[in-house]
Scaffold this active site. Sequence first.
Site, PDB file in Angstrom:
ATOM      1  N   ASN A   1       3.975   4.639 -10.469  1.00 38.77           N
ATOM      2  CA  ASN A   1       2.787   4.547 -11.304  1.00 38.77           C
ATOM      3  C   ASN A   1       1.472   4.424 -10.542  1.00 38.77           C
ATOM      4  O   ASN A   1       0.430   4.758 -11.083  1.00 38.77           O
ATOM      5  CB  ASN A   1       2.953   3.327 -12.236  1.00 38.77           C
ATOM      6  CG  ASN A   1       1.684   2.929 -12.921  1.00 38.77           C
ATOM      7  OD1 ASN A   1       1.191   3.615 -13.807  1.00 38.77           O
ATOM      8  ND2 ASN A   1       1.118   1.789 -12.514  1.00 38.77           N
TER       9      ASN A   1
ATOM     10  N   LYS B   1      -1.968  15.479 -10.213  1.00 32.39           N
ATOM     11  CA  LYS B   1      -1.109  15.306 -11.378  1.00 32.39           C
ATOM     12  C   LYS B   1      -0.318  16.584 -11.692  1.00 32.39           C
ATOM     13  O   LYS B   1       0.822  16.502 -12.171  1.00 32.39           O
ATOM     14  CB  LYS B   1      -1.930  14.854 -12.586  1.00 32.39           C
ATOM     15  CG  LYS B   1      -2.498  13.445 -12.409  1.00 32.39           C
ATOM     16  CD  LYS B   1      -1.397  12.421 -12.083  1.00 32.39           C
ATOM     17  CE  LYS B   1      -1.938  11.008 -11.950  1.00 32.39           C
ATOM     18  NZ  LYS B   1      -0.881  10.011 -11.671  1.00 32.39           N
TER      19      LYS B   1
ATOM     20  N   TYR C   1      -7.957  14.536  -8.767  1.00 33.08           N
ATOM     21  CA  TYR C   1      -7.003  13.868  -9.662  1.00 33.08           C
ATOM     22  C   TYR C   1      -6.124  14.888 -10.377  1.00 33.08           C
ATOM     23  O   TYR C   1      -4.891  14.757 -10.396  1.00 33.08           O
ATOM     24  CB  TYR C   1      -7.781  13.026 -10.670  1.00 33.08           C
ATOM     25  CG  TYR C   1      -6.906  12.251 -11.632  1.00 33.08           C
ATOM     26  CD1 TYR C   1      -6.314  11.055 -11.245  1.00 33.08           C
ATOM     27  CD2 TYR C   1      -6.684  12.708 -12.930  1.00 33.08           C
ATOM     28  CE1 TYR C   1      -5.522  10.331 -12.126  1.00 33.08           C
ATOM     29  CE2 TYR C   1      -5.895  11.994 -13.810  1.00 33.08           C
ATOM     30  CZ  TYR C   1      -5.317  10.808 -13.410  1.00 33.08           C
ATOM     31  OH  TYR C   1      -4.525  10.102 -14.270  1.00 33.08           O
TER      32      TYR C   1
ATOM     33  N   ASP D   1       0.877  -1.168   0.000  1.00 33.30           N
ATOM     34  CA  ASP D   1       0.000   0.000   0.000  1.00 33.30           C
ATOM     35  C   ASP D   1       0.920   1.225   0.000  1.00 33.30           C
ATOM     36  O   ASP D   1       1.590   1.503   0.997  1.00 33.30           O
ATOM     37  CB  ASP D   1      -0.889  -0.019   1.236  1.00 33.30           C
ATOM     38  CG  ASP D   1      -1.797   1.201   1.342  1.00 33.30           C
ATOM     39  OD1 ASP D   1      -1.659   2.137   0.521  1.00 33.30           O
ATOM     40  OD2 ASP D   1      -2.642   1.226   2.266  1.00 33.30           O
ATOM     41  N   VAL D   2       0.957   1.956  -1.117  1.00 31.22           N
ATOM     42  CA  VAL D   2       1.931   3.047  -1.232  1.00 31.22           C
ATOM     43  C   VAL D   2       1.623   4.199  -0.291  1.00 31.22           C
ATOM     44  O   VAL D   2       2.471   5.075  -0.089  1.00 31.22           O
ATOM     45  CB  VAL D   2       2.040   3.567  -2.680  1.00 31.22           C
ATOM     46  CG1 VAL D   2       2.531   2.479  -3.617  1.00 31.22           C
ATOM     47  CG2 VAL D   2       0.721   4.168  -3.167  1.00 31.22           C
TER      48      VAL D   2
END
Length: 249
Positions: free
Chosen positions: A86, A158, A154, A59-60
């Site tokens: 990613n 980014k 999102y 789990d990042v």
Amino acid sequence: MNAVAKIAVVTGAGSGIGRSVALALAEAGWSVVLAGRRAESLEETASLAGGDVLCVPTDVTSPADVTTLFATAHERHGRVGLLFNNAGTSGPRVPFEDISYEDWRAVVDVNLTGAFLCAQAAFRMMKDQSPQGGRIINNGSISAHVPRPYSAPYTSTKHAMTGLTKSLSLDGRAYSIACGQIDIGNAATEMTQRMRAGILQANGEVAVEPVMDVGDVARTVRHMAELPLEANVQFATVMATTMPYIGRG
């Protein structure tokens, strides 16, 4: 020329772009450490890859999990030459005023904090290993340039990824750590199924959008990864040629 050791960590490797990149690297002779939340999906990627592949459920958003991921990679290989950063999530598509704190936080935790944690762990290892250095490739998005409707969490992450990429590039210079970013538009994966059914456009219409083979993304990442550390693709945009991005649609 300073060649990158062909040992890669790929996050979000259980599906989509992460799986495709992991397979392309494995086919090119890389040893690949697959990271993702779902062990069964990682094992499926590994079964498709063959070669020297290691699955590490991760789990990042968890500092402990990320520490374990890179400790396991170091124990297995002694060093890391590449991180493909990613792992990501998009969150619900709702009007800006209806975004809950919990949904905002969930996207930020994965897309930005998770990317930071993995990049920091990779950076530390690449700085300390001998010979020094390595490469980090961050997965940005077309949304790192322009938003879609109802995508504030999102899109914000980014844009932040671009700042992280630039900072890593600058801070890594002294240690032969190169960092680049790939911004992807409409690769055919599970996440882009809605594009083929019709997706909301800026003018309020719903339209089907073209997609591209995710393998074209993987080949681009592989090219970026296999450059000598004296060369770097700082930013690359790979997109479906006729998607509504350039111009007005």
